[in-house]
Design an enzyme around this catalytic site. Structure first.
Site, PDB file in Angstrom:
ATOM      1  N   LYS A   1      49.254  41.964  28.556  1.00 33.23           N
ATOM      2  CA  LYS A   1      50.483  42.405  29.194  1.00 33.23           C
ATOM      3  C   LYS A   1      51.633  42.393  28.181  1.00 33.23           C
ATOM      4  O   LYS A   1      52.262  43.387  27.937  1.00 33.23           O
ATOM      5  CB  LYS A   1      50.825  41.514  30.393  1.00 33.23           C
ATOM      6  CG  LYS A   1      49.697  41.354  31.408  1.00 33.23           C
ATOM      7  CD  LYS A   1      49.472  42.604  32.246  1.00 33.23           C
ATOM      8  CE  LYS A   1      48.110  42.651  32.904  1.00 33.23           C
ATOM      9  NZ  LYS A   1      47.889  41.684  33.970  1.00 33.23           N
TER      10      LYS A   1
ATOM     11  N   TRP B   1      47.597  38.311  42.502  1.00 28.04           N
ATOM     12  CA  TRP B   1      46.935  37.471  41.492  1.00 28.04           C
ATOM     13  C   TRP B   1      46.836  36.019  41.949  1.00 28.04           C
ATOM     14  O   TRP B   1      45.815  35.365  41.737  1.00 28.04           O
ATOM     15  CB  TRP B   1      47.641  37.579  40.144  1.00 28.04           C
ATOM     16  CG  TRP B   1      47.574  38.965  39.581  1.00 28.04           C
ATOM     17  CD1 TRP B   1      48.612  39.798  39.310  1.00 28.04           C
ATOM     18  CD2 TRP B   1      46.375  39.692  39.231  1.00 28.04           C
ATOM     19  NE1 TRP B   1      48.142  40.998  38.821  1.00 28.04           N
ATOM     20  CE2 TRP B   1      46.786  40.964  38.759  1.00 28.04           C
ATOM     21  CE3 TRP B   1      45.018  39.398  39.272  1.00 28.04           C
ATOM     22  CZ2 TRP B   1      45.871  41.933  38.328  1.00 28.04           C
ATOM     23  CZ3 TRP B   1      44.105  40.365  38.844  1.00 28.04           C
ATOM     24  CH2 TRP B   1      44.533  41.613  38.383  1.00 28.04           C
TER      25      TRP B   1
ATOM     26  N   ASP C   1      50.105  30.836  35.837  1.00 25.69           N
ATOM     27  CA  ASP C   1      49.648  32.091  35.245  1.00 25.69           C
ATOM     28  C   ASP C   1      50.902  32.835  34.788  1.00 25.69           C
ATOM     29  O   ASP C   1      51.729  33.231  35.603  1.00 25.69           O
ATOM     30  CB  ASP C   1      48.900  32.892  36.321  1.00 25.69           C
ATOM     31  CG  ASP C   1      48.500  34.302  35.868  1.00 25.69           C
ATOM     32  OD1 ASP C   1      48.850  34.691  34.737  1.00 25.69           O
ATOM     33  OD2 ASP C   1      47.847  35.012  36.667  1.00 25.69           O
TER      34      ASP C   1
END
Ligand SMILES: *Cc1c(COP(=O)(O)O)cnc(C)c1O
Length: 360
Positions: free
Chosen positions: A195, A101, A171
């Protein structure tokens, strides 16, 4: 009705209480005679939903008044572009590469300016977090970027990097609301909610006010300018209304659990059962350096791909779902987010014990 223990990395398990409440309100939300899905985002009922959601989130995280909370769309991935478009005044940013990511975010930022990858753990398949106490932070960096919890590899920053005064952007998609956080250490905290918070379709951005300006890169779309959404209190256009409503319910659920301190305690207790088992197992191995282990995503392997596949298949038959590791790494991964009950992790460990006995 039968529910499984769902170890999916995302979209992921939600608190059963929240789903039941939402079900009860599906046809008639608080006497409005309609579902939240059917109502105007400019209605009084929805205005209350979004205002309360923001207030509860501010309370949970202790978000100071000089930060805005934005409920946006486009997933975490859209922030990979939105961040440089809004923050790259010098067109330079530093990225710490701890997984796919962060890698993707850095690659996207390269479209807009110079990206310095000031640290990386790619040399050991992202199985650790590099020492970030004294990195060569660029003089003219507009920000330093991290992915705080690495969903795929199962590592987490236990200490934030020393950014040497530069703005920190994080993030937190897969560790959002999993433990207390000092918001003042960040310029931007953001994450997709699918998530650890709610349904896919909402991304929450917590941003310090001085980073919200009209001075964005030329060509930045209106919709990708933080100021647009900050000025309109996330109602510039139709927001992901139903998703925000569910997030609001999850915030209330976390408050009822005792807030982020209590969440952390529960998460540590859950993770410990699994890590303790992995540490003494003769069949299963954790893949991450102990000091950097995530409380949320726990990857493990047997070392034999066929046996891994057998495990995933038999676990599924036993009501333990979505244990297959990310397609880029293989093996197994148990995501044990806030809404995964302790009993779920216990059931997983019991199953692993049995599988180990049967497959010596
Ligand atoms: C899942 C995930 C993303 C991507 O999220 P999307 O909402 O699908 O764009 C980004 N970062 C992290 C840490 C993730 O876990």
């Amino acid at each position: 009705m039968s529910r499984v223990y769902n170890f999916s990395a995302g979209p992921a398990v939600l608190p059963e209480e929240v789903l039941k409440e939402a079900a009860a309100e599906m046809l008639d939300y608080k006497g409005t005679g309609m579902s939240v899905m059917e109502m105007s985002h400019r209605s009084k009922a929805f205005e209350e939903i979004i205002t309360e959601a923001e207030q509860d989130l501010r309370e949970l995280m202790g978000i100071p008044d000089n930060y805005k909370v934005l409920f946006l769309q486009g997933g975490a991935s859209q922030q990979f572009a939105m961040i440089p478009m809004n923050l790259m005044k010098n067109r330079v940013a530093d990225y710490i590469i701890t997984g796919q990511w962060a890698k993707k975010a850095a690659k996207e930022a390269e479209k807009y300016g110079k990206v310095n990858r000031i640290a990386s753990s790619e040399d050991k398949t992202f199985s650790y977090i590099p020492d970030c106490s004294d990195l060569p932070v660029s003089e003219d960096a507009d920000y330093v970027y991290i992915c705080e919890n690495n969903t795929i590899y199962g590592t987490k920053f236990k200490e934030l990097p020393n950014t040497k005064g530069k703005t920190l952007v994080a993030d937190v998609s897969s560790c959002f609301l999993s433990e207390p956080v000092d918001v003042t250490k960040y310029g931007i905290i953001y994450g997709g909610v699918q998530k650890n918070i709610g349904p896919a379709g909402v991304v929450i951005v917590i941003i310090r006010e001085d980073l919200i300006t009209e001075d964005v890169l030329p060509g930045t779309p209106t919709m990708l300018t933080y100021k647009t959404h900050a000025d309109a209190k996330s109602l510039y256009n139709t927001p992901p209304a139903y998703g925000i409503y569910i997030c609001g319910k999850v915030f209330k659920w976390i408050k009822a659990q005792g807030g982020l301190e209590a969440m952390k305690e529960k998460n540590e207790k859950k993770a410990k059962v699994l890590y303790d088992f992995l540490d003494q197992s003769k069949l299963f191995k954790g893949t991450v350096e102990k000091k950097d282990r995530s409380l949320m995503n726990v990857p493990f392997v047997t070392g034999d791909a066929d046996l891994d596949a057998k495990f995933v298949k038999e676990a599924k038959a036993a009501g333990l779902e979505n244990l297959k590791g990310h397609r880029s790494v293989g093996g197994m991964r148990a995501s044990i987010y806030n809404a995964m009950p302790y009993e779920g992790v216990e059931a997983l460990v019991e199953f692993m014990k049995k599988f180990e006995e049967e497959n010596q």
